[in-house]
Design an enzyme around this catalytic site. Structure first.
Site, PDB file in Angstrom:
ATOM      1  N   ARG A 116       0.830  -1.209   0.000  1.00  0.00           N
ATOM      2  CA  ARG A 116       0.000   0.000   0.000  1.00  0.00           C
ATOM      3  C   ARG A 116       0.868   1.263   0.000  1.00  0.00           C
ATOM      4  O   ARG A 116       0.412   2.331  -0.376  1.00  0.00           O
ATOM      5  CB  ARG A 116      -0.995   0.016   1.175  1.00  0.00           C
ATOM      6  CG  ARG A 116      -1.857   1.271   1.229  1.00  0.00           C
ATOM      7  CD  ARG A 116      -3.176   1.094   1.993  1.00  0.00           C
ATOM      8  NE  ARG A 116      -3.009   0.358   3.221  1.00  0.00           N
ATOM      9  CZ  ARG A 116      -2.479   0.842   4.342  1.00  0.00           C
ATOM     10  NH1 ARG A 116      -2.071   2.097   4.415  1.00  0.00           N
ATOM     11  NH2 ARG A 116      -2.354   0.080   5.414  1.00  0.00           N
ATOM     12  N   TYR A 150     -17.712  15.196 -17.099  1.00  0.00           N
ATOM     13  CA  TYR A 150     -17.994  13.763 -17.033  1.00  0.00           C
ATOM     14  C   TYR A 150     -18.935  13.511 -15.852  1.00  0.00           C
ATOM     15  O   TYR A 150     -18.698  14.019 -14.751  1.00  0.00           O
ATOM     16  CB  TYR A 150     -16.682  12.994 -16.868  1.00  0.00           C
ATOM     17  CG  TYR A 150     -16.858  11.553 -16.496  1.00  0.00           C
ATOM     18  CD1 TYR A 150     -17.449  10.666 -17.392  1.00  0.00           C
ATOM     19  CD2 TYR A 150     -16.458  11.073 -15.268  1.00  0.00           C
ATOM     20  CE1 TYR A 150     -17.624   9.328 -17.053  1.00  0.00           C
ATOM     21  CE2 TYR A 150     -16.618   9.744 -14.923  1.00  0.00           C
ATOM     22  CZ  TYR A 150     -17.208   8.873 -15.824  1.00  0.00           C
ATOM     23  OH  TYR A 150     -17.379   7.565 -15.477  1.00  0.00           O
ATOM     24  N   ASP A 179      -8.868  17.446 -16.379  1.00  0.00           N
ATOM     25  CA  ASP A 179      -9.068  16.042 -16.711  1.00  0.00           C
ATOM     26  C   ASP A 179      -8.695  15.873 -18.185  1.00  0.00           C
ATOM     27  O   ASP A 179      -9.419  16.317 -19.069  1.00  0.00           O
ATOM     28  CB  ASP A 179     -10.525  15.650 -16.440  1.00  0.00           C
ATOM     29  CG  ASP A 179     -10.767  14.151 -16.649  1.00  0.00           C
ATOM     30  OD1 ASP A 179     -10.055  13.539 -17.472  1.00  0.00           O
ATOM     31  OD2 ASP A 179     -11.685  13.610 -16.002  1.00  0.00           O
ATOM     32  N   LYS A 231      -9.004   4.338 -19.853  1.00  0.00           N
ATOM     33  CA  LYS A 231      -9.383   4.650 -21.233  1.00  0.00           C
ATOM     34  C   LYS A 231      -8.174   4.471 -22.151  1.00  0.00           C
ATOM     35  O   LYS A 231      -7.612   3.405 -22.215  1.00  0.00           O
ATOM     36  CB  LYS A 231      -9.984   6.058 -21.291  1.00  0.00           C
ATOM     37  CG  LYS A 231     -11.024   6.325 -20.180  1.00  0.00           C
ATOM     38  CD  LYS A 231     -12.300   5.519 -20.333  1.00  0.00           C
ATOM     39  CE  LYS A 231     -13.186   5.553 -19.079  1.00  0.00           C
ATOM     40  NZ  LYS A 231     -13.582   6.884 -18.640  1.00  0.00           N
TER      41      LYS A 231
HETATM   42  C1  LIG Z   1     -14.036   7.396 -17.401  1.00  0.00           C
HETATM   43  C2  LIG Z   1     -13.716   8.770 -16.995  1.00  0.00           C
HETATM   44  C3  LIG Z   1     -13.429   9.083 -15.650  1.00  0.00           C
HETATM   45  C4  LIG Z   1     -13.530   8.055 -14.549  1.00  0.00           C
HETATM   46  O1  LIG Z   1     -12.575   7.041 -14.688  1.00  0.00           O
HETATM   47  P1  LIG Z   1     -12.758   5.553 -14.094  1.00  0.00           P
HETATM   48  O2  LIG Z   1     -11.483   4.899 -14.480  1.00  0.00           O
HETATM   49  O3  LIG Z   1     -13.991   4.970 -14.706  1.00  0.00           O
HETATM   50  O4  LIG Z   1     -12.919   5.686 -12.607  1.00  0.00           O
HETATM   51  C5  LIG Z   1     -13.095  10.387 -15.348  1.00  0.00           C
HETATM   52  N1  LIG Z   1     -13.052  11.346 -16.303  1.00  0.00           N
HETATM   53  C6  LIG Z   1     -13.326  11.085 -17.599  1.00  0.00           C
HETATM   54  C7  LIG Z   1     -13.280  12.187 -18.600  1.00  0.00           C
HETATM   55  C8  LIG Z   1     -13.671   9.789 -17.989  1.00  0.00           C
HETATM   56  O5  LIG Z   1     -13.965   9.543 -19.272  1.00  0.00           O
END
Ligand SMILES: *Cc1c(COP(=O)(O)O)cnc(C)c1O
Length: 315
Positions: free
Chosen positions: A15, A66, A130, A155
Site C-alpha cells: 500500500r 464527465y 481532466d 481509457k
Molecule cells: C471514465 C472517466 C473518468 C472516470 O474514470 P474511471 O477509471 O472509470 O474511474 C473520469 N473522467 C473522464 C473524462 C472519464 O472519461
C-alpha cells in the site's frame, strides 16, 4: 506480485509502494511533463486531486463535466467537505475566486471545447484538468500552466478495455508528496498487475492514438455528409465523435442494434470501437441530449468501420 516485502529492504508494504506503480508513474511523468501518482481508478484520481483543497474551500467545476466527476463533487458538497459552484464560461467570476477549478477539454460526452488558456489566465486557485479525452499525445496541460492533470487510465492510456486505473500528474514535488500520502492513508491504490498492463498500454499509446484519431477524422467527415445524420461533432482532438441522427432516439437505438463491428458498450479509448447513447444512463446529466450517441473509435480498419456504420444507418 507481492503484498509485502522482506523486512530491512527498500520496500515494506504494497500500500506504500510497489515497483510496478513506479515504472508506470515514471512513463506517465515523462508523457505529461510532471510527477505522476497512480491510483486505483480514474475517480480515485479525481478524488485525490480534489482533496488537495483545504477546509472551507470553494471548487468551481465546468457545467459540462464527465457525469461521474459531477456526481462526485456534489457528494463532496453534500457531506460538507467543500462548496461547489458551476461555471459556463472561462471568464466567469467563479473561476477567478474559487480555491480550485476542475475542467475537461474536450468535454465527455458532448465534446464541447473549453479554452484552457483562458481558464488558466483567469483562475485564482489550483487548476485541475481532466486530460482523459485528449491524452498527453493530444495536449500537455501542465506545459500550458495547469497545476494538476488527472486521467482515467482505464481509457486510452491502458487502452485495451481490461484495466481500471487512474493517475494524477503535477508539476510540484510538494503536491506529489501530498497525493502520495493521501493514497497511502486512504488506500485507493492500483494493483500491481493493472500497473503492469497500463504501462504496457503506454508503449503503444502514440500508435493507437495516431491511428484512432486519423480514423475518427475520416469517419466524422463522412458522417457529416450522410443524409441520416443531424449533427456530427468531432472536436479536433482525440478519438471520440458525438453523433445525433435525424430520426432521434429511436433511430439511434436502431443503428446501435444493427451494428456488427462496433460494440455497444460504455467506456471509451479501447482498441475496439464502441458506442452508446449516453442518456440510456438515468444518472447522465440532463444537459446531454437524449439522442446523443458517443462513438469511441478504435484501431480497426477505417473502411470496415465505415461500412458497418453505413449498413446500420440503412444506406
Ligand atoms: C471514465 C472517466 C473518468 C472516470 O474514470 P474511471 O477509471 O472509470 O474511474 C473520469 N473522467 C473522464 C473524462 C472519464 O472519461
Amino acid at each position: 506480485m507481492s503484498s509485502t516485502f522482506r523486512a530491512g529492504g527498500e520496500r515494506r508494504y504494497a500500500r506504500f509502494s510497489t515497483p510496478n506503480w513506479e515504472a508506470f508513474e515514471s512513463a506517465m511523468g515523462s508523457l505529461e511533463g510532471g510527477e505522476a501518482v497512480a491510483f486505483g481508478s480514474g475517480m480515485a484520481a479525481v478524488t485525490a486531486a480534489l482533496e488537495l483543497v483545504g477546509g472551507d474551500a470553494t471548487v468551481a467545476v465546468s457545467r459540462r463535466l464527465y457525469v461521474g466527476s459531477s456526481q462526485a463533487v456534489d457528494d463532496f458538497e453534500a457531506r460538507g467537505r467543500f462548496r461547489v459552484v458551476r461555471f459556463d464560461r472561462e471568464t466567469d467570476e467563479a473561476v477567478a475566486t474559487a480555491d480550485a477549478v476542475l475542467v475537461e477539454d474536450p468535454t465527455n460526452p458532448g465534446l464541447e471545447r473549453v479554452e484552457l488558456a483562458a481558464i488558466i489566465a483567469n483562475a485564482g486557485g489550483l487548476v485541475i484538468v481532466d486530460n482523459t479525452v485528449a491524452t498527453p499525445i493530444g495536449r500537455r496541460p501542465l506545459e500550458e500552466g495547469a497545476d494538476v492533470v488527472v486521467h482515467s487510465a482505464t481509457k486510452q492510456l491502458a487502452g485495451h478495455s481490461d484495466v481500471l486505473m487512474g493517475v494524477v500528474v503535477v508539476r510540484s514535488g510538494d503536491l506529489a508528496a501530498r497525493l502520495r500520502q493521501f493514497r497511502t492513508l486512504h488506500g485507493a491504490v492500483p494493483g500491481a498487475l493493472e500497473s503492469f498492463l497500463a504501462l504496457r498500454g503506454l508503449r503503444t499509446l502514440a500508435l493507437r492514438v495516431g491511428r484512432a484519431t486519423a480514423t475518427a477524422v475520416f469517419l466524422a467527415e463522412r458522417l457529416s455528409d450522410h443524409p441520416a445524420v443531424a449533427d456530427c461533432v468531432y472536436p479536433g482532438i482525440g478519438a471520440l465523435i458525438a453523433l445525433r441522427l435525424k430520426g432521434g432516439v429511436a433511430a439511434a437505438d436502431a443503428m446501435i442494434d444493427r451494428l456488427r463491428l462496433w460494440e455497444h458498450a460504455t467506456s471509451l479509448g479501447g482498441v475496439e470501437s464502441t458506442l452508446e447513447r449516453r442518456a440510456r444512463w438515468a444518472h447522465e446529466s440532463p444537459d446531454v441530449s437524449a439522442d446523443l450517441v458517443r462513438l469511441s473509435v478504435g484501431i480497426e480498419s477505417p473502411e470496415d468501420l465505415w461500412t458497418d456504420l453505413c449498413s446500420a444507418l440503412g444506406e
